[in-house]
Design a protein around this motif. Structure first.
Motif, short mmCIF file in Angstrom:
data_model
loop_
_atom_site.label_atom_id
_atom_site.label_comp_id
_atom_site.label_asym_id
_atom_site.label_seq_id
_atom_site.Cartn_x
_atom_site.Cartn_y
_atom_site.Cartn_z
N THR A 403 91.91 117.86 115.77
CA THR A 403 92.10 116.73 114.86
C THR A 403 91.03 116.67 113.77
O THR A 403 91.17 115.90 112.82
CB THR A 403 92.09 115.40 115.63
N LEU A 404 89.96 117.45 113.90
CA LEU A 404 88.91 117.43 112.89
C LEU A 404 89.42 118.01 111.57
O LEU A 404 90.25 118.92 111.55
CB LEU A 404 87.70 118.23 113.36
N SER A 405 88.89 117.50 110.49
CA SER A 405 89.27 117.97 109.17
C SER A 405 88.79 119.41 108.96
O SER A 405 87.75 119.81 109.49
CB SER A 405 88.66 117.06 108.10
N PRO A 406 89.53 120.20 108.18
CA PRO A 406 89.06 121.56 107.87
C PRO A 406 87.71 121.56 107.16
O PRO A 406 87.01 122.58 107.16
CB PRO A 406 90.17 122.12 106.97
N HIS A 407 87.35 120.45 106.54
CA HIS A 407 86.09 120.35 105.80
C HIS A 407 85.06 119.53 106.58
O HIS A 407 84.28 118.77 106.00
CB HIS A 407 86.32 119.73 104.42
N ASN A 408 85.07 119.66 107.90
CA ASN A 408 84.15 118.90 108.73
C ASN A 408 82.74 119.49 108.64
O ASN A 408 82.54 120.62 108.19
CB ASN A 408 84.63 118.89 110.18
N ALA A 409 81.77 118.71 109.10
CA ALA A 409 80.35 119.11 109.05
C ALA A 409 79.78 119.36 110.43
O ALA A 409 78.56 119.37 110.61
CB ALA A 409 79.54 118.02 108.35
N LEU A 410 80.64 119.60 111.44
CA LEU A 410 80.18 119.74 112.82
C LEU A 410 79.26 120.95 112.96
O LEU A 410 79.63 122.08 112.61
CB LEU A 410 81.38 119.88 113.76
N SER A 411 78.06 120.72 113.50
CA SER A 411 77.10 121.81 113.71
C SER A 411 76.65 121.91 115.15
O SER A 411 76.03 122.91 115.53
CB SER A 411 75.87 121.60 112.82
N SER A 412 76.94 120.90 115.99
CA SER A 412 76.49 120.91 117.38
C SER A 412 77.59 120.37 118.27
O SER A 412 78.14 119.29 118.01
CB SER A 412 75.21 120.09 117.55
N LEU A 413 77.91 121.10 119.34
CA LEU A 413 78.94 120.69 120.31
C LEU A 413 78.35 120.81 121.70
O LEU A 413 77.81 121.86 122.08
CB LEU A 413 80.18 121.57 120.18
N SER A 414 78.43 119.73 122.48
CA SER A 414 77.91 119.71 123.85
C SER A 414 79.02 119.30 124.80
O SER A 414 79.67 118.26 124.59
CB SER A 414 76.72 118.75 123.95
N LEU A 415 79.24 120.10 125.85
CA LEU A 415 80.29 119.83 126.83
C LEU A 415 79.69 119.83 128.23
O LEU A 415 78.85 120.69 128.56
CB LEU A 415 81.39 120.90 126.76
#
Length: 508
Positions: A403-415
């Motif tokens: 669902t995130l936009s193609p122009h997102n700024a995500l740099s860190s993902l924690s699971l």
């Protein structure tokens, strides 16, 4: 010396001068000002120069008939030699009282962070140290109503200690459930209120109550004095953080707004955990407040239907809280994806940090993040309902990331994921399954999602695997092998749910 074809000055240039030679040249008047200066510089020690001064003074006192120029020269060099050889004034002995207050405050501040016992010992050294160190011991105070005698003594201490009151920055209030209060509950609450009203510069307030009790603390049952003291604290210009955990705000919408109506605009971080009572009605909606509190950080629970209604209320323009500029959102024990999506859509591009602790959600659901174009870090942790052995969380994760936009700024993902269920801790009854039994196709899908162009800026992926005795490293190696090129960016951690031991490892 003149007969040997060598002047005294030339001698001084070539040899290290002794005190006797210097005195002889001064007595025979064979030195110029420059030459005497060179001689002074060549004498080996202060003690030697002092010897020259004393001996020359004795010599000149016996030869009072000196030509005027020589007399002036003698006096000039006496003064010069005395100045060069004068001993420094004795230093006063160094004492504790001589240390500057700024230095002591720096030391005490360091002790307050690292060694509270040493800081308490400093208060016993002297009255000056006590005045500087004691306030550091009270940067954070904890108030409770369980011991009436201590409550009275602490109230009297705070009344007589203005410097201590001014030093308090964090206040924690622990209320037991109503069934375990002291007999005079109103007096205990008023003692606490007296202390709260005395604090001029608090920065955070934490209110804790019993969550799972039939006698929970309710706002409507508090004394007016205690209610007003809490409002007074929230009104302080220094106040930035509020946490309410387990207190029931059994009020309608207008009364809820009234609690925070006079709060300082510096109050930008609020945590409201399990506070709603399920009476949030739609018939008592107030007008849009003339002044709303613009929050920067918000933490809420999302466990029961009453929590869902509370989140819906927070999202309305009639709420006292303005979430449009929120940068950090933390949802605890979430069981309703729609309410979280409501918050993220309302916040939109300003949201930078999102953390969701997921207790349970229906299958084939997800959180919508399409409006969160400024989101930089996303943390998702799953409860024991989700295990890779039975009910994997990976499809939910992939659906949410999509669902995130193609122009997102995500740099860190924690699971943080469960591999096995806690009921499997008895290895003899439930032997740990071999790592080859798991379905790793889900990890391949996650790798494909993270490897797409949408997540080109994602540089930090952390995965914590919670288990109960299986070969977690072997599992991570199998999962990493299915993730493709993304696995180079993944850092793995392993946590045993039945043990406090945490280990770090990165599969090769």
């Amino acid at each position: 010396m003149r007969g040997k074809g060598r002047s005294v000055g030339a001698f001084y240039h070539c040899h290290r001068c002794s005190p006797d030679v210097l005195l002889l040249s001064m007595q025979k008047r064979q030195t110029s000002v420059r030459q005497v200066g060179e001689c002074v510089a060549s004498v080996g020690s202060i003690e030697a120069l002092q010897s020259v001064v004393g001996r020359w003074r004795k010599h000149t006192q016996t030869h009072t008939r000196l030509p005027a120029p020589m007399f002036l020269l003698r006096q000039t060099w006496l003064d010069l030699l005395q100045l060069l050889t004068a001993s420094p004034p004795p230093r006063p002995p160094l004492s504790i009282a001589a240390l500057p207050a700024e230095l002591l405050l720096t030391v005490f501040a360091s002790l307050a962070d690292d060694d509270a016992a040493a800081l308490r010992a400093c208060t016993l050294v002297c009255s000056e140290w006590r005045a500087l160190a004691q306030p550091r011991l009270f940067h954070e105070i904890v108030l409770s109503t369980e011991d009436m005698r201590k409550s009275i003594a602490f109230q009297q201490f705070m009344l007589s200690s203005p410097t201590v009151r001014a030093a308090v920055r964090a206040v924690t209030v622990h209320f037991p459930d109503l069934d375990s209060w002291a007999p005079d509950r109103r007096r205990a609450a008023n003692l606490m209120a007296d202390v709260l009203e005395l604090l001029p510069r608090p920065e955070s307030l934490r209110l804790y109550g019993a969550r799972f009790s039939d006698y929970r603390i309710k706002w409507s049952r508090l004394s007016n004095h205690l209610k007003n003291s809490i409002r007074t604290l929230l009104h302080r210009p220094s106040m930035t953080t509020l946490l309410i955990d387990g207190w029931v705000l059994d009020v309608n919408h207008p009364e809820f707004n009234t609690i925070f109506a006079d709060a300082s605009t510096s109050l930008t971080s609020i945590s409201l955990l399990d506070i709603s009572d399920g009476i949030w009605g739609v018939h008592e909606v107030p007008a849009v407040p003339s002044r709303r509190l613009a929050l920067d950080k918000l933490t809420v629970t999302n466990t029961f239907s009453k929590d869902v209604k509370f989140i819906e209320w927070l999202s309305r323009p009639e709420s006292i809280f303005d979430l449009a500029q929120l940068t950090s959102l933390h949802v605890v024990e979430s069981r309703d994806d729609a309410s979280v999506s409501l918050l993220t859509s309302l916040i939109g591009p300003s949201l930078e940090h999102l953390e969701v602790n997921i207790s349970y959600t229906p299958q084939d659901s997800s959180i919508g993040l399409s409006t969160c174009t400024g989101l930089r870090s996303l943390s998702l942790s799953f409860g024991v309902f989700y295990t890779e052995l039975y009910y994997s969380s990976l499809p939910w994760i992939c659906a949410t990331l999509d669902t995130l936009s193609p122009h997102n700024a995500l740099s860190s993902l924690s699971l943080s994921l469960y591999i096995t269920h806690p009921r499997n801790t008895n290895a003899r009854v439930f032997p740990p399954p071999p790592v080859g039994r798991f379905n790793y196709d889900r990890w391949a899908r996650l790798g494909a999602v993270l490897g797409g162009p949408k997540f080109g800026g994602l540089g930090d992926v952390r995965v914590q695997l919670v288990h109960h005795g299986i070969d977690a490293r072997g599992y991570s190696l199998m999962a990493a092998g299915r993730m493709g090129e993304v696995e180079e960016r993944v850092r793995w951690r392993f946590l045993r749910d039945d043990s406090p031991d945490v280990e770090d490892a990165t599969p090769t």
